[in-house]
Structures are given as structure tokens and as C-alpha cells.
Design an enzyme around this catalytic site. Structure first.
Site, short mmCIF file in Angstrom:
data_model
loop_
_atom_site.label_atom_id
_atom_site.label_comp_id
_atom_site.label_asym_id
_atom_site.label_seq_id
_atom_site.Cartn_x
_atom_site.Cartn_y
_atom_site.Cartn_z
N HIS A 79 -5.45 -1.38 -4.88
CA HIS A 79 -4.52 -0.44 -4.83
C HIS A 79 -4.41 0.15 -6.39
O HIS A 79 -4.43 1.15 -6.76
CB HIS A 79 -3.21 -0.65 -4.46
CG HIS A 79 -2.14 0.12 -4.62
ND1 HIS A 79 -1.68 0.93 -3.72
CD2 HIS A 79 -1.26 0.38 -5.59
CE1 HIS A 79 -0.87 1.75 -4.26
NE2 HIS A 79 -0.48 1.34 -5.41
N GLU A 80 -4.39 -0.81 -7.31
CA GLU A 80 -4.07 -0.56 -8.88
C GLU A 80 -5.41 0.11 -9.31
O GLU A 80 -5.46 0.97 -10.11
CB GLU A 80 -3.73 -1.75 -9.48
CG GLU A 80 -2.57 -2.33 -9.14
CD GLU A 80 -1.42 -1.21 -9.19
OE1 GLU A 80 -1.30 -0.55 -9.87
OE2 GLU A 80 -0.24 -1.67 -8.40
N GLU A 86 0.35 7.85 -4.47
CA GLU A 86 0.60 6.27 -3.84
C GLU A 86 -0.17 6.11 -2.65
O GLU A 86 -0.88 5.14 -2.39
CB GLU A 86 2.01 5.91 -3.75
CG GLU A 86 2.78 5.55 -4.96
CD GLU A 86 1.88 4.58 -6.04
OE1 GLU A 86 1.49 3.72 -5.42
OE2 GLU A 86 2.04 4.73 -7.13
N HIS A 119 -5.72 3.78 -8.77
CA HIS A 119 -4.97 4.44 -9.46
C HIS A 119 -5.80 4.79 -10.56
O HIS A 119 -5.79 6.29 -11.17
CB HIS A 119 -3.72 3.97 -9.85
CG HIS A 119 -2.38 4.05 -9.04
ND1 HIS A 119 -2.36 5.29 -8.50
CD2 HIS A 119 -1.77 3.08 -8.51
CE1 HIS A 119 -1.08 4.89 -7.41
NE2 HIS A 119 -1.05 3.61 -7.81
#
Lengths: 300, 184
Positions: A144-145, A224, A148
Site C-alpha cells: 500500500h505504501e 487511498e 503511494h
């Protein structure tokens, strides 16, 4: 559900929202011209300039600033081999260079990534998240990070912050000019103006900062949601991230640093709680995110 | 006059579009090469781990020689392969052989408790993950390239960009293929 379709849907949605912000800027400039005539437009470069200065310095050095603000310590491969391996694996899946890895001393499970581009990225984990999550869950969080980083979300949020900041400044300037010095100008320029247009432009100037804030938060939420989907594209394993979010949902401890300046970068927002209205949160509700991941796993 | 300017403008836009489409193909082709190099790097890492692993396991389970031989033979094959299909086949065999070796270690509690073995096991399982993510990334890039080759307008520039459709990296893993056994 197909992650490729979800990815492009989320990208389209956040692009639309950015266009929405551009449109809002257009409307505000129209309001300025209606209310103050051509002289009103003169303040636009000032507002944009100040907003640019305040946001882009921190965007450019985001990796360093955030480390200082959160007290994160950089770790090397020798310090924490397993964590380094885990991050490297995800980076291979994403085709990204391995970022700097940092650890924040904090019992609350959370993580974030920042940096102006993949070459200057930093990913940080709290000691809490490393303790409560297993390898598969941590892989989901890392993905997930790194999503980004891959989606350039530091840039997207810098653009959104600049626009929202410029609009807030513009509206502030204008309302002051109306109160203190606007009278003369209005006599000169606006005698022939339609009174309805004047009222409309006043309403626009008053409401623009709020609209910009709401758009900015909506963009944050979409990015997100996009990062969750991109994470699945990297690992092809929605289960890991879904379980990780369930761990976060079950956990009631919250990161100590409640600084609003960096709230939006954590995987789970330290500010949003059930009392915060959905419109004012930086992240979509955990329950919604978990439901989307479940749909990708094929369980409902 | 106006018509000429308009025609020139349209031609310029078309030329720009053509260049972009062609560059897209070239870039996609480079990405495939880079992704394949990444698979190679990770396979090499795994291959470098094997002598150490075999020695460590031998110290506790010397008589399991057939398992060691399978691993060493598969490793030798993997180091000579060059084409995508050969590399993938050798990779699959080595993965199988390593799985066999790790299954054998289950019977030796002393071995499983040794710190050296634990460190090797972490290294090996992380490398396995890296290999499989590198494969996945390669296949994603092949997918992008092959669909750019087939779709308009980039399909027009396949010849001039000098690219061809590339093969997917397919590992033949019996564990994936095994049909569930039905007993009556």
C-alpha cells in the site's frame, strides 16, 4: 473483481476531482472579475505565489521533513534484515527502486511513505505495526505504501494543497478588500453590474475555501482507495492487506503524533474517528476498504 | 493561407502522435529486457545460496544424497540456460528440487533449530518471493508490450521500432497443475 479496472476507475475519479479544483479556481477568478473588475485579478499571482512557496518547499524535501516531524529513524539492511527483505520483495513486484526504510518508536500500529519521487522515497513503520502484524500482513501494508510512491501521491497531494491554499488566500484577500477598501472600486466598476451576479460572486468567494478543502479531502480518499488497489496489483494478494486493515480496525491505540500536518500520510488516519464525518476524513472508512478487498478476493 | 496553416498544424500533431506511439513501443521493449534481467539477478542470488544450504543440511542429514543430487543437478542446468523458455524450465525444476530438500529437513529437528539454517531459510524464502515477484513483473511488462504491438496506432510502428512480441515466463509447476484426486 478485476484490479486493473478498479485501478483505472480510481485514477479517473481522482483526475476528475483535480479538474474540479481547476474549475473552482476558474469560478473564483470569475467572481473576482465580477466583483472588483480587472484590478481584482492582480492579486491572483500573489495568492498562487504564496501558496506555491509554502507547499513546494515541503514537497521537495518531504522525505527529510517528515522524518524529523515523526522522529523516524532510518534503518539499514544490517539493522533489520527481515524488514529490508520484505520491502525489497515488494519493490521488485512494483519495479521501483528500494526506498529508505525508517522505524518510528510508537506503540500504535501504523505506517507511511513519502518523498517527491521514487528515487527520494522513504517508507516508515511504527514499532507497533512490526510487533502486531505477521509477514503477509506487513507485505500488504508495504505494498500500500509503495503504491503511494508509484502513484506519485506526494505530488498529487502537493498540487491539491497548493490549489486549496491559493483559494483560501484569495478569498481572504477579497473579503478584506470588500470590508476595508472595496467601496471606491465598486463605484467605479460595478455600477452597470447585474446585482444577481454580484451576490453570486460574493457567495463564491465565501464558500470557495470550504469547497476547496472538501475537494482536497475527496482527492486524498480516492488516492487511498487507489493505493489499496495498486497494492493488490503488486502482490496479487488482497488477503494480506485485508487482514492488515482488520488488525488496524481492531486496534484502538492511535499514533501519538496528532499533528494535522502529517495526518494524511499514515495508512490509517490518526485523526479520523467514527465521529468525524465522512466528508471531512482523509481516508475512506476502514470498513469500506476491507469490503473492497474482500470483493477482490471473491468473498462477500 | 489559413488552410495551409491548418494542414501543417494537423500534420505536426499527427507526427507527434506517431513519435509518441513509436516511443511507447521502444520503452515497453526496454522494460521487458530490464524485467528479465531482474529475474536473472534473483535466480543467480538463489543459485549462490544453494552450496551453503546443501552443506548445512548435509551436516545433519548426510544420507539423503539423492535429494542433494537433484538440487545440484537442477542448479547446474539453471546456470547454463539463456532463452526465456529454458530459464523458466530450469527455474521450475530448481524450485521443485529445493522444495524436496526443505521437505527432507522437516525430519531433522536439530537441523531446524540451528541458527545457521534458520538464517539460510529466511534468505531462501525471501529470495523465492523475489524470484516470483520478478517473474510477475516481467509478465506484466510482456503483457503491456504485446498488447501495444497488437493495438492501433502503435501496431503501425512495430517494424520501425524493431520490436517483436515476447514470450511469457511460464514456470511449469506440477503443484499448480495437480488435479484433485477423486476416490470412490
Amino acid at each position: 473483481m478485476d484490479f486493473r479496472k478498479l485501478q483505472s476507475a480510481n485514477k479517473l475519479k481522482s483526475t476528475e476531482l483535480l479538474f474540479g479544483m481547476a474549475l473552482l479556481v476558474g469560478v473564483v477568478i470569475w467572481a473576482l472579475m465580477t466583483y472588483f473588475g480587472k484590478t481584482g485579478v492582480g492579486v491572483v499571482p500573489f495568492a498562487v505565489g504564496i501558496a506555491l512557496l509554502s507547499v513546494w518547499g515541503s514537497y521537495w524535501t518531504s522525505d527529510k521533513i517528515v522524518l524529523t516531524m515523526t522522529g523516524a529513524k532510518i534503518v539499514t539492511e544490517a539493522d533489520n534484515k527481515q524488514l529490508y527483505d520484505l520491502v525489497t520483495e515488494v519493490c521488485i513486484a512494483a519495479g521501483l527502486p528500494v526506498p529508505k526504510i525508517a522505524i518510528v518508536e510508537d506503540n500504535a500500529p501504523n505506517a507511511f511513505a513519502t518523498g517527491r519521487n521514487p528515487e527520494h522515497a522513504v517508507i516508515a513503520f511504527t514499532t507497533g505495526i512490526l510487533r502486531v502484524m505477521n509477514r503477509e500482513e506487513l507485505q500488504g501494508v508495504t505494498a500500500h505504501e509503495m503504491a503511494h510512491v508509484a502513484n506519485r501521491d506526494t505530488l498529487v497531494s502537493a498540487i491539491a494543497a497548493t490549489t486549496a491554499g491559493a483559494l483560501a488566500l484569495l478569498s481572504d484577500f477579497m473579503l478584506r478588500m470588500m470590508i476595508f477598501g472595496g467601496g471606491n472600486r465598486r463605484d467605479n466598476n460595478n455600477n452597470d453590474q447585474n446585482p444577481l451576479a454580484l451576490i453570486a460572486s460574493l457567495v463564491v468567494l465565501i464558500l470557495a475555501p470550504l469547497a476547496a478543502l472538501l475537494l482536497r479531502l475527496a482527492i486524498s480518499r480516492k488516492r487511498e482507495a487507489l493505493a489499496d488497489v495498486t497494492a493488490v496489483a503488486f502482490t496479487r494478494n488482497p488477503t494480506g492487506l485485508r487482514r492488515a486493515l482488520e488488525v488496524l480496525a481492531a486496534d484502538s491505540t492511535v499514533v501519538h503524533q496528532k499533528s494535522t500536518a502529517v495526518a494524511h500520510i499514515w495508512i490509517e488516519s490518526p485523526l479520523d474517528d467514527s465521529k468525524t464525518s465522512k466528508l471531512f476524513s482523509t481516508h475512506p472508512p476502514l470498513a469500506t476498504r476491507i469490503a473492497t478487498l474482500r470483493a477482490m478476493e471473491g468473498i462477500s | 493561407m489559413k488552410v495551409i496553416v491548418l494542414v501543417i498544424a494537423i500534420l505536426l500533431i499527427l507526427a507527434l502522435y506517431a513519435i509518441m506511439s513509436r516511443n511507447r513501443l521502444v520503452r515497453a521493449n526496454i522494460s521487458v529486457d530490464e524485467a528479465f534481467a531482474q529475474i536473472d539477478t534473483q535466480l543467480k542470488r538463489r543459485s549462490d545460496l544453494i552450496p551453503n544450504l546443501v552443506e548445512t543440511v548435509k551436516g545433519y542429514a548426510a544420507h539423503e544424497s539423492s535429494t542433494f543430487e537433484a538440487v545440484i543437478a537442477a542448479r547446474a542446468k539453471a546456470t547454463t540456460a539463456t532463452t526465456v523458455a529454458d530459464v523458466a524450465a530450469a527455474d521450475g525444476q530448481l524450485t521443485q528440487a529445493l522444495r524436496g530438500l526443505l521437505a527432507v529437513t522437516e525430519n531433522y529437528p536439530d537441523l531446524k533449530a540451528s541458527t545457521n539454517f534458520l538464517a539460510l531459510q529466511e534468505e531462501l524464502s525471501s529470495t523465492e518471493n523475489k524470484v516470483s515477484f520478478a517473474r510477475q513483473f516481467y509478465n506484466d511488462n510482456v503483457r503491456t508490450l504485446n498488447s501495444a504491438i497488437k493495438t492501433f496506432p502503435s501496431s503501425l510502428f512495430v517494424k520501425s521500432a524493431g520490436v517483436t512480441a515476447r514470450p511469457f515466463y511460464e514456470v511449469d509447476d506440477p503443484q499448480d497443475r495437480k488435479a484433485p484426486q477423486v476416490k470412490f
